[in-house]
Every structure is written in structure tokens, then in C-alpha cells.
Scaffold this motif. Structure first.
Motif, short mmCIF file in Angstrom:
data_model
loop_
_atom_site.label_atom_id
_atom_site.label_comp_id
_atom_site.label_asym_id
_atom_site.label_seq_id
_atom_site.Cartn_x
_atom_site.Cartn_y
_atom_site.Cartn_z
N CYS A 269 0.82 -1.22 0.00
CA CYS A 269 0.00 0.00 0.00
C CYS A 269 0.85 1.26 0.00
CB CYS A 269 -1.01 -0.01 1.15
SG CYS A 269 -0.34 0.07 2.79
N ALA A 270 2.00 1.27 0.68
CA ALA A 270 2.76 2.51 0.77
C ALA A 270 4.22 2.25 1.12
CB ALA A 270 2.15 3.44 1.82
N HIS B 17 4.27 2.31 -9.83
CA HIS B 17 3.59 1.08 -9.38
C HIS B 17 2.36 1.36 -8.53
CE1 HIS B 17 6.60 -1.81 -10.85
NE2 HIS B 17 7.47 -0.84 -10.61
N ASP B 18 1.92 2.60 -8.50
CA ASP B 18 0.72 2.95 -7.74
C ASP B 18 0.84 2.54 -6.27
OD1 ASP B 18 -1.51 4.42 -7.88
OD2 ASP B 18 -2.81 2.87 -8.74
N VAL B 19 1.93 2.95 -5.66
CA VAL B 19 2.16 2.72 -4.23
C VAL B 19 2.26 4.11 -3.58
CG1 VAL B 19 3.98 2.01 -2.61
CG2 VAL B 19 3.22 0.44 -4.42
N LEU B 20 1.54 4.33 -2.51
CA LEU B 20 1.56 5.66 -1.89
C LEU B 20 2.94 5.95 -1.30
CD1 LEU B 20 -1.90 5.72 -0.03
CD2 LEU B 20 -1.34 6.71 -2.26
N VAL C 196 -6.16 11.11 -1.71
CA VAL C 196 -6.25 10.18 -0.58
C VAL C 196 -7.53 10.46 0.22
CG1 VAL C 196 -5.17 9.59 1.64
CG2 VAL C 196 -3.75 9.80 -0.42
N TYR C 197 -7.76 11.72 0.48
CA TYR C 197 -8.91 12.14 1.29
C TYR C 197 -10.24 11.69 0.68
CZ TYR C 197 -12.00 15.70 3.42
OH TYR C 197 -13.01 16.35 4.05
#
Ligand SMILES: Cc1ncc(COP(=O)(O)O)c(C=O)c1O
Length: 450
Positions: A216-217, A248-251, A302-303
Motif C-alpha cells: 500500500c505505501a 507502481h501505484d504505491v503511496l 487520498v482524502y
């Protein structure tokens, strides 16, 4: 019994100190600090010490700055505390807007808490829940760096990587993917700069290619790993991590608890490399180092994932009793105001330069194996044998001995193992830096005999 003795006796009888072996505490009675003025702390015996560690990396404008004191006193006339659960207050709203304005990139929402650890805990929970509510519930794990430090609560300890602090809690922690520490002198990959082409950052690429679906991050202390011993990352390191995360779309979580508010020479370390994080943790210097307040900043993207109807239960079910305390917000607003009106970050540049020049002489000392500096964060690492990079036996506590010796020369500093940390307030003058360096130089000479 003198006043000092009376305080010490209460301390010995009842006070359990952080990161301290209390068995040894009675053998080395502490200074009793009762006043702060500018960059100096004054003890009960009237001795003055330069605050060379910014009271654990927090002091920005010096102690008892009249503008911050006045802002707190003014706020006390109106409202001491009120909750942010179901209510708001003027300074919490204004500070959130200010933080959205001054932080890099698209960080537009502020979630308050009271310490760096909780700011990190909140960022981890937000990142996790974000994916749960964005149609990717399999994204559950985190990437962190070797030797990372993000605080002492259990989530922060899970992403932390300092064995000495964290090992004992192993069974309580969640598993984390670990990147090699970007410590060039003792490169864990056995490579050299610049031919390595940031292989330690590039290691994230295969990690995310393989596991990105479940990650996730990533969390990182940008530019400087503080508690690891002021480990300064090579140029381009943070940006490389950020670019791979985006791919890679990871926060990307920037833990700027230590580096924020001008410490590294820019307002935030992310600015050094044009990095725009999805989440940012702020604490320490947020209030100028006066009151405990932290914020976790989040982007609108994110919000948005937390918005929904009541019975969709997408709410971020998190909040501390003293969240957004008005007095702390008043201090933070006054501190941010001072940073802008006094151009504090720009004004620190010559002091940073002066520190760098002075550290050159320290670096030449026989038992100093490396000096690392970024802005007003510096680490002076001691070693038994400089030529072979052989450390002292840890039981000798050389770092500790040096900082105790520095006190006799009028300076308060702290060690991290055998690295002596210098973290002077942003308000330090070149004369203050001269005092700091001369005390350090003498202390090292006395303790190492070199
Ligand atoms: C990078 C970083 N994150 C988090 C923390 C934890 O902050 P606190 O001690 O305020 O909980 C620290 C403290 O040193 C830190 O350096």
C-alpha cells in the motif's frame, strides 16, 4: 537540602526517563534545566548551556520567543481547549489552511495529533484504509528502509528498523518489506558512488514489480535518516523512490517529523528533490518546538477515498483527545509567521555554511571517522581506528562520554551510539556555532585522547 538536590531526589524516586538505563541514572545526576532564553538553557545553578540539540530536534526560533509566547497567552484569553470531534475552532482551521499552503505538492488536508509517532501511525492507517476503500483491498503491506526510525508506537516501530530499539517487540509487529539502508560509507550492497547509480533506491523497482499488488505505501525519512545516526542520503535518492512508487501505484509517505520546518536547509526536505508525497508526517518543529502538536498531511486524492454516506462506514475512525489543541495551534501559527516574516530558512543558509566549514576541522580529528551534514542536522561519528573504520567497543559509551564532556564547555548535545548529533536551532548565530564546535572539539580530544 539545596533546591537542586530536592528536585534530583524527587526525580530519582519517581521519574522514569525516556531511552535511559535507569540503573545508571543515579550515578550521573542530570542538569536541572529551569529556564530557556534564545538558544540557551539555564540550570538551577545558573549555568548557561547552548542548546546544541534543539531540545531533541524541535527548537526553531530559540526558547521563549516573545512572539510565540504572546500568541499562546493571547489564545489563553479566549479558549484553552475544545475538541475537534463535532466542532471546530478558528486556529485549527487557519493552521490547516497554512499547512496546506506551505507543504509541497498537493497536500491539502491536515489531520492533527500530538507527536511524530502518532503522525506516522495515522499516515500508516490512512494509507492502509485508502486502498481498502479504493477497490484494491489486497494492498496491505508497507515498504520501509533499513535502520529507519519513525517513532515508538507499535505501527511506527513496525516500519522502524533499528534493532536495538525494536527487536524486543518483534512478535507484536506487522511484517514490512525492507530496502537496504542508503549509507554510502558502509554500503550494504558493497557498491560505490556514483557508479552504483543509486542501486539501493533502484532495489525498490523489482520489489514493487514482484509485490506491488500487495503493497500500500512506502515510508521514508527524506534526505536524512535521523535516529539511524544522521545518515544523509545521496542526491536523487528520494526522488528515485518517489518515481518508482508512482509507477507502481504505491503511496509515498514522507516522514518529515525531523527534517521539516527548515532543518535541512529548505522548508521541507522533499523540496530538495521536487518530491510531492501522498502523505506527510509533521511534528517536532511545527510549533517552533514549544508545544506538542503533529499533523499528517494528505492529498485530496487520498482524502476522497474516505468520503461516503454514513452507512458506508468509510470514515477515518481515529482521533485523539487533544487533537488540534488551540494553544498548540496558536504556537504553530506564530512559528510559521516568524518563519516567513524573518525569512528564517534563507537566514539559516550562512549559519549552515559556517557549520560546514567548522566541521571540516572536526572531521580531521584522529578518532572522527565521518562527519555527515545536511543543513542544521549533523552527525559526527567516532571510531577507535579511523583508517580501518573500526568502531569502539559499544560498552565504552564513547558518544555518551563526549556529550557529557561537552557540558563542561557549555554545550548540551546528544549521542546516537558513537555518533554525536548536532542539531542547533535555526536561530543559531555563527558565534553559537563556534561555541558548539569548540566544545565538541575539546570534548572529543579529552575523551579519545586524540
Ligand atoms: C523521523 C521521525 N519520525 C518520527 C519521530 C517520532 O516523533 P515523536 O518522538 O514526537 O513521537 C521521530 C523522532 O525523533 C523522527 O525522527
Amino acid at each position: 537540602m539545596s533546591r537542586t538536590q530536592e528536585i534530583l531526589s524527587q526525580d530519582l524516586d519517581h521519574l522514569w526517563h525516556p531511552f535511559t538505563q535507569m540503573k545508571l541514572w543515579p550515578g550521573e545526576p542530570p542538569l536541572v534545566i529551569e529556564r530557556g532564553k534564545g538558544n540557551y538553557l539555564i540550570d538551577t545553578e545558573g549555568n548557561r548551556y547552548f542548546d546544541g540539540v534543539s531540545s531533541l530536534w524541535v527548537t526553531v526560533h530559540g526558547h521563549n520567543h516573545p512572539a510565540i509566547n504572546q500568541a499562546i497567552a493571547e489564545q489563553l484569553k479566549h479558549l484553552d481547549h475544545s475538541t475537534l470531534l463535532g466542532l471546530t475552532h478558528p486556529l485549527a482551521a487557519r493552521l490547516a489552511a497554512e499547512l496546506a499552503r506551505v507543504t509541497p505538492g498537493k497536500l491539502n488536508k491536515a489531520f492533527y495529533s500530538e507527536s511524530g509517532s502518532t503522525a506516522v501511525e495515522i499516515a500508516l492507517k490512512i494509507a492502509y484504509q485508502y486502498w481498502q476503500q479504493s477497490g484494491r483491498p489486497e494492498k496491505k503491506t508497507f515498504v520501509a528502509l533499513g535502520e529507519a526510525y519513525h517513532g515508538d508506537t507499535l505501527g511506527a516501530v513496525s516500519v522502524g528498523g533499528i534493532e536495538l530499539f525494536h527487536q524486543v517487540y518483534g512478535p507484536l509487529l506487522f511484517p514490512v518489506h525492507r530496502l537496504p539502508q542508503p549509507f554510502c560509507r558502509q554500503c550494504p550492497l558493497g557498491l560505490k558512488r556514483p557508479s552504483c547509480d543509486l542501486a539501493c533506491a533502484q532495489a525498490l523497482e523489482p520489489m514493487l514489480a514482484q509485490h506491488g499488488r500487495e503493497i500500500c505505501a512506502l515510508i521514508v525519512e527524506p534526505r536524512v535518516q535521523g535516529a539511524a545516526g544522521i545518515i544523509v542520503q545521496p542526491n536523487g535518492y528520494v526522488r528515485r523512490l518517489w518515481e518508482i512508487c508512482r509507477k507502481h501505484d504505491v503511496l509515498f509517505i514522507a516522514d518529515e517529523v525531523a527534517t521539516g520546518f527548515g532543518r535541512t536547509g529548505t522548508l521541507f526536505a522533499c523540496e530538495l528533490e521536487g518530491v510531492e508525497p501522498d502523505l506527510m508526517c509533521l511534528g517536532k518543529g511545527l510549533t517552533g518546538g514549544v508545544l506538542p502538536l503533529a499533523a499528517t498531511m494528505a492529498t485530496d486524492r487520498v482524502y476522497q477515498a474516505f468520503l461516503g454516506e454514513f452507512d458506508e462506514f468509510k470514515t477515518f475512525f481515529h482521533g485523539h483527545t487533544y487533537t488540534g489543541n488551540p494553544l498548540a495551534c496558536a504556537a504553530a501559527l506564530a512559528s510559521l509567521g516568524l518563519m516567513e516574516t524573518n525569512r528564517v530558512v534563507e537566514g539559516a543558509a550562512p549559519v549552515i555554511e559556517h557549520l560546514a566549514k567548522g566541521l571540516e576541522a572536526i572531521a580531521r580529528m584522529d578518532h572522527v571517522v565521518q562527519v555527515r551534514q545536511q543543513g542544521l542536522m549533523a552527525g559526527v561519528e567516532l571510531a577507535r581506528d579511523k583508517a580501518t573504520d573500526t568502531p569502539y567497543d559499544p560498552s565504552l559509551r564513547m558518544g555518551h562520554k563526549v556529550i557529557m564532556a561537552a557540558r563542561k564547555h557549555g554545550v548540551i548535545i546528544r549521542p546516537l551510539g558513537d555518533t554525536v548529533v548536532l542539531m542547533p536551532p535555526l536561530s543559531s548565530t555563527t558565534q553559537d556555532i563556534d561555541l558548539l564546535l569548540s566544545a565538541l572539539g575539546q570534548a572529543i580530544a579529552e575523551v579519545t585522547g586524540g
